[in-house]
Motif scaffolding. Sequence first.
Motif, PDB file in Angstrom:
ATOM      1  N   TRP A  62     -89.346 -61.354  50.381  1.00  0.00           N
ATOM      2  CA  TRP A  62     -89.716 -61.806  49.041  1.00  0.00           C
ATOM      3  C   TRP A  62     -88.621 -61.507  48.028  1.00  0.00           C
ATOM      4  CZ3 TRP A  62     -95.424 -59.807  48.757  1.00  0.00           C
ATOM      5  CH2 TRP A  62     -96.158 -60.400  49.782  1.00  0.00           C
ATOM      6  N   TYR A  63     -87.726 -60.581  48.361  1.00  0.00           N
ATOM      7  CA  TYR A  63     -86.682 -60.175  47.435  1.00  0.00           C
ATOM      8  C   TYR A  63     -85.302 -60.713  47.808  1.00  0.00           C
ATOM      9  CZ  TYR A  63     -90.412 -56.871  46.494  1.00  0.00           C
ATOM     10  OH  TYR A  63     -91.629 -56.317  46.205  1.00  0.00           O
ATOM     11  N   VAL A  64     -85.203 -61.343  48.962  1.00  0.00           N
ATOM     12  CA  VAL A  64     -83.915 -61.825  49.468  1.00  0.00           C
ATOM     13  C   VAL A  64     -83.812 -63.323  49.205  1.00  0.00           C
ATOM     14  CG1 VAL A  64     -82.559 -62.126  51.582  1.00  0.00           C
ATOM     15  CG2 VAL A  64     -83.852 -60.034  51.229  1.00  0.00           C
ATOM     16  N   PRO A  65     -82.649 -63.796  48.705  1.00  0.00           N
ATOM     17  CA  PRO A  65     -82.510 -65.239  48.471  1.00  0.00           C
ATOM     18  C   PRO A  65     -82.528 -66.022  49.787  1.00  0.00           C
ATOM     19  CG  PRO A  65     -80.444 -64.087  48.036  1.00  0.00           C
ATOM     20  CD  PRO A  65     -81.470 -63.044  48.293  1.00  0.00           C
ATOM     21  N   PRO A  66     -83.432 -66.991  49.915  1.00  0.00           N
ATOM     22  CA  PRO A  66     -83.571 -67.707  51.186  1.00  0.00           C
ATOM     23  C   PRO A  66     -82.381 -68.613  51.508  1.00  0.00           C
ATOM     24  CG  PRO A  66     -85.031 -68.639  49.550  1.00  0.00           C
ATOM     25  CD  PRO A  66     -84.414 -67.426  48.942  1.00  0.00           C
ATOM     26  N   GLY A  67     -81.633 -69.026  50.504  1.00  0.00           N
ATOM     27  CA  GLY A  67     -80.477 -69.877  50.779  1.00  0.00           C
ATOM     28  C   GLY A  67     -79.383 -69.135  51.526  1.00  0.00           C
ATOM     29  N   LYS A  68     -79.269 -67.841  51.261  1.00  0.00           N
ATOM     30  CA  LYS A  68     -78.222 -67.047  51.896  1.00  0.00           C
ATOM     31  C   LYS A  68     -78.682 -66.409  53.206  1.00  0.00           C
ATOM     32  CE  LYS A  68     -74.635 -63.865  50.465  1.00  0.00           C
ATOM     33  NZ  LYS A  68     -74.151 -62.970  49.418  1.00  0.00           N
ATOM     34  N   TYR A  69     -79.907 -65.938  53.220  1.00  0.00           N
ATOM     35  CA  TYR A  69     -80.450 -65.252  54.405  1.00  0.00           C
ATOM     36  C   TYR A  69     -81.699 -65.997  54.873  1.00  0.00           C
ATOM     37  CZ  TYR A  69     -77.441 -61.590  52.592  1.00  0.00           C
ATOM     38  OH  TYR A  69     -76.372 -60.884  52.121  1.00  0.00           O
ATOM     39  N   TRP A  70     -81.548 -67.162  55.432  1.00  0.00           N
ATOM     40  CA  TRP A  70     -82.674 -68.004  55.814  1.00  0.00           C
ATOM     41  C   TRP A  70     -83.495 -67.400  56.939  1.00  0.00           C
ATOM     42  CZ3 TRP A  70     -82.709 -69.498  60.838  1.00  0.00           C
ATOM     43  CH2 TRP A  70     -81.483 -69.451  61.511  1.00  0.00           C
ATOM     44  N   TYR A  71     -82.866 -66.638  57.819  1.00  0.00           N
ATOM     45  CA  TYR A  71     -83.591 -66.061  58.955  1.00  0.00           C
ATOM     46  C   TYR A  71     -84.572 -64.985  58.502  1.00  0.00           C
ATOM     47  CZ  TYR A  71     -79.405 -63.210  58.340  1.00  0.00           C
ATOM     48  OH  TYR A  71     -78.385 -62.480  57.802  1.00  0.00           O
ATOM     49  N   ILE A  72     -84.290 -64.313  57.401  1.00  0.00           N
ATOM     50  CA  ILE A  72     -85.247 -63.351  56.856  1.00  0.00           C
ATOM     51  C   ILE A  72     -86.386 -64.093  56.146  1.00  0.00           C
ATOM     52  CG2 ILE A  72     -85.546 -61.459  55.218  1.00  0.00           C
ATOM     53  CD1 ILE A  72     -82.746 -60.547  55.894  1.00  0.00           C
ATOM     54  N   ALA A  73     -86.055 -65.200  55.501  1.00  0.00           N
ATOM     55  CA  ALA A  73     -87.085 -65.990  54.815  1.00  0.00           C
ATOM     56  C   ALA A  73     -88.095 -66.552  55.807  1.00  0.00           C
ATOM     57  CB  ALA A  73     -86.437 -67.119  54.025  1.00  0.00           C
ATOM     58  N   ILE A  74     -87.647 -66.915  56.996  1.00  0.00           N
ATOM     59  CA  ILE A  74     -88.563 -67.420  58.022  1.00  0.00           C
ATOM     60  C   ILE A  74     -89.540 -66.324  58.444  1.00  0.00           C
ATOM     61  CG2 ILE A  74     -88.684 -68.202  60.422  1.00  0.00           C
ATOM     62  CD1 ILE A  74     -86.167 -69.829  59.877  1.00  0.00           C
ATOM     63  N   LEU A  75     -89.074 -65.080  58.472  1.00  0.00           N
ATOM     64  CA  LEU A  75     -89.989 -63.981  58.801  1.00  0.00           C
ATOM     65  C   LEU A  75     -91.067 -63.826  57.738  1.00  0.00           C
ATOM     66  CD1 LEU A  75     -87.482 -61.277  60.062  1.00  0.00           C
ATOM     67  CD2 LEU A  75     -89.023 -62.678  61.427  1.00  0.00           C
ATOM     68  N   GLY A  76     -90.732 -64.129  56.500  1.00  0.00           N
ATOM     69  CA  GLY A  76     -91.724 -64.055  55.431  1.00  0.00           C
ATOM     70  C   GLY A  76     -92.862 -65.033  55.621  1.00  0.00           C
TER      71      GLY A  76
END
Length: 143
Positions: free
Chosen positions: A31-45
Motif C-alpha cells: 500500500w505504500y510502494v509505488p506500483p509502477g516501480k515495484y509491480w511485483y509487490i503491488a500484485i501481492l497486495g
Amino acid sequence: MPITLRKISKKIAILLTIGVCLVYALACIAWYVPPGKYWYIAILGVGYAFLLMTLILSLLFWILVRSKWLILPLVTLLLSWQSIHAFFAFKPMAPSTVTKPEGAYRIMQWNVERFGQMRYDKRSRAKRKAIFSYLKIQDPDIL
C-alpha cells in the motif's frame, strides 16, 4: 526412519511459515510502494486477504503443535495490525456525520432494480419514501 520424516516435515513447516510471513509482510507494504516501480509487490497486495488467511492458519497450526514457532506469525500479525484494520475498516466508534467537510464531494450509489414498480402497494410506497428521505438527508453531490 519415522524420526527423520518428522524432522523433515517440521523443517518444511518452518520454511513455509517463514515464507508466508515474508510474503505477507511484502503484501502489507504494497500500500505504500509505488506500483509502477515495484509491480511485483503491488500484485501481492491484490492477494492480501488470501495471505492474511494463510498466516492465520499458520499461526493456528503452530498453536496446535504447541511449538515456539507460533511467535513468528503472531509477531507478524501484531506488526501488521494497521494493515488489517485498514483492510477490514471496522470502526464501531466512528461518528456518523451527515455534514460534509468543506470542499468534499459525496458520491452515492444504490441498486434500484424494480424501483418503478414500488408505487402500487402501501409497503412499497413506504419503502420508496424511506429511500427518498434518506437521499435528502445524505445530500449527495453525485448520485
